[in-house]
Design a protein around this motif. Structure first.
Motif, PDB file in Angstrom:
ATOM      1  N   TYR A 215       7.144 -21.189   0.373  1.00 45.17           N
ATOM      2  CA  TYR A 215       6.927 -21.032   1.816  1.00 45.17           C
ATOM      3  C   TYR A 215       7.008 -19.599   2.325  1.00 45.17           C
ATOM      4  O   TYR A 215       7.058 -19.377   3.522  1.00 45.17           O
ATOM      5  N   SER A 216       7.022 -18.635   1.437  1.00 48.99           N
ATOM      6  CA  SER A 216       6.909 -17.241   1.872  1.00 48.99           C
ATOM      7  C   SER A 216       5.433 -16.896   1.998  1.00 48.99           C
ATOM      8  O   SER A 216       4.609 -17.375   1.202  1.00 48.99           O
ATOM      9  N   PRO A 217       5.047 -16.079   2.987  1.00 52.08           N
ATOM     10  CA  PRO A 217       3.665 -15.591   3.009  1.00 52.08           C
ATOM     11  C   PRO A 217       3.305 -14.993   1.649  1.00 52.08           C
ATOM     12  O   PRO A 217       4.132 -14.340   1.008  1.00 52.08           O
ATOM     13  N   LYS A 218       2.067 -15.225   1.218  1.00 49.91           N
ATOM     14  CA  LYS A 218       1.671 -14.875  -0.155  1.00 49.91           C
ATOM     15  C   LYS A 218       2.001 -13.435  -0.529  1.00 49.91           C
ATOM     16  O   LYS A 218       2.601 -13.174  -1.572  1.00 49.91           O
ATOM     17  N   ALA A 219       1.557 -12.488   0.298  1.00 48.02           N
ATOM     18  CA  ALA A 219       1.737 -11.079  -0.053  1.00 48.02           C
ATOM     19  C   ALA A 219       3.220 -10.726  -0.163  1.00 48.02           C
ATOM     20  O   ALA A 219       3.657 -10.098  -1.137  1.00 48.02           O
TER      21      ALA A 219
END
Length: 303
Positions: A215-219
């Protein structure tokens, strides 16, 4: 599949349980639209279901979805805690145990110029996650260049199996296979679909040497994994932003191989829309859906 059906309120749950086993096995999406028939997308196309779980080719005489069904589904899907799932809802979806993803439409709640949630739900699309062990077996030798894994981009339109393939690639690279002894893999799982982690327990087999950041933004997730887990291969789904591009560059500069997926129809399509990103990859794998089957259409090395 039956565990997924338990998320649904009565009478939807009973309709889904009554579906023939062959239909349950082929389910790809469950479509719920206010005042419309209960839609079921199978490999062969879109069908509908009546109260007895009978499959219909048209919405006539199908079970009609009402607003209270949608409200009850939302309550079940969020375990009666909308606040705890606020971030996901602001993105328009939730991920359920097993990696199944629920997309929502309704009225957006705007705070400080950005979407912070969705209310007055009018429709839902429940996309069924399928783990297919061995889905990537025929592809694996192409991913290798000596003892190194190539930077690889999986390209496909929605619903052609790129997440399923990516998940199995992680498993094979982590466990090893005939030509490869296995290595440390890290997954930036922005939507929780690849590993299907629920309360710290993996719902899918992504390999014995795989670490997952959910659930972390990809980058941000890719960069965090580079700093903390020292992976040899970094995997994430559906790239496309400048931030994603910069993270992939950083990984490559660190000597880490990157395997990603992107929405598209061909390598040429990706090159036109994401020219600078496409240049970061050495191998392009394009998927297609034909005659009810997910296929690898092409495997191309960067030239």
């Amino acid at each position: 599949m039956l565990a997924l059906f338990d998320y649904f309120p009565q009478p939807l749950r009973m309709i889904l349980y009554r579906l023939p086993e062959a239909v349950q096995d082929q389910l790809e999406e469950i479509r719920l639209r206010n005042n419309q028939g209960l839609g079921l997308r199978l490999r062969e196309g879109l069908f509908y279901a009546d109260k007895q779980g009978k499959l219909l080719s048209s919405p006539h005489q199908s079970f009609i979805i009402e607003k209270n069904h949608l409200d009850s589904c939302l309550e079940q899907f969020t375990a009666s805690s909308l606040y705890a799932r606020e971030h996901e809802l602001s993105c328009g979806y939730l991920t359920l145990e097993g990696g199944h993803r629920v997309g929502f439409c309704g009225t957006c709640i705007i705070k400080n110029g950005t979407i912070s949630g969705i209310r007055d739900i009018t429709s839902m699309n429940i996309r069924i996650a399928h783990q297919i062990l061995g889905a990537s077996d025929e592809l694996m030798p192409y991913l290798l260049k000596g003892d190194r894994v190539k930077n690889t981009l999986i390209i496909s339109p929605p619903g052609c199996g790129k997440t399923t393939l990516l998940r199995d690639i992680a498993r094979n690279l982590s466990n090893g296979f005939e030509q490869f002894s296995g290595t440390d893999v890290a997954i930036a799982d922005e939507r929780g679909e690849l590993a299907a982690v629920c309360h710290g327990v993996l719902g899918n087999d992504v390999g014995i040497r795989t670490d997952i950041l959910n659930y972390s933004p990809k980058a941000e997730g890719m960069l965090m994994l580079l700093r903390t887990m020292s992976p040899k291969v970094l995997i994430t789904d559906e790239i496309g932003s400048l931030q994603d591009e910069n993270a992939i560059k950083q990984a490559s500069l660190s000597g880490v191989s990157v395997i990603c997926s992107a929405h598209g129809y061909s390598r040429t399509d990706i090159a036109k829309r994401m020219s600078s990103i496409s240049k970061l990859f050495e191998l392009f794998v394009t998927l297609e859906f034909q005659n009810g089957i997910h296929n690898i259409r092409s495997i191309e090395d960067y030239v």
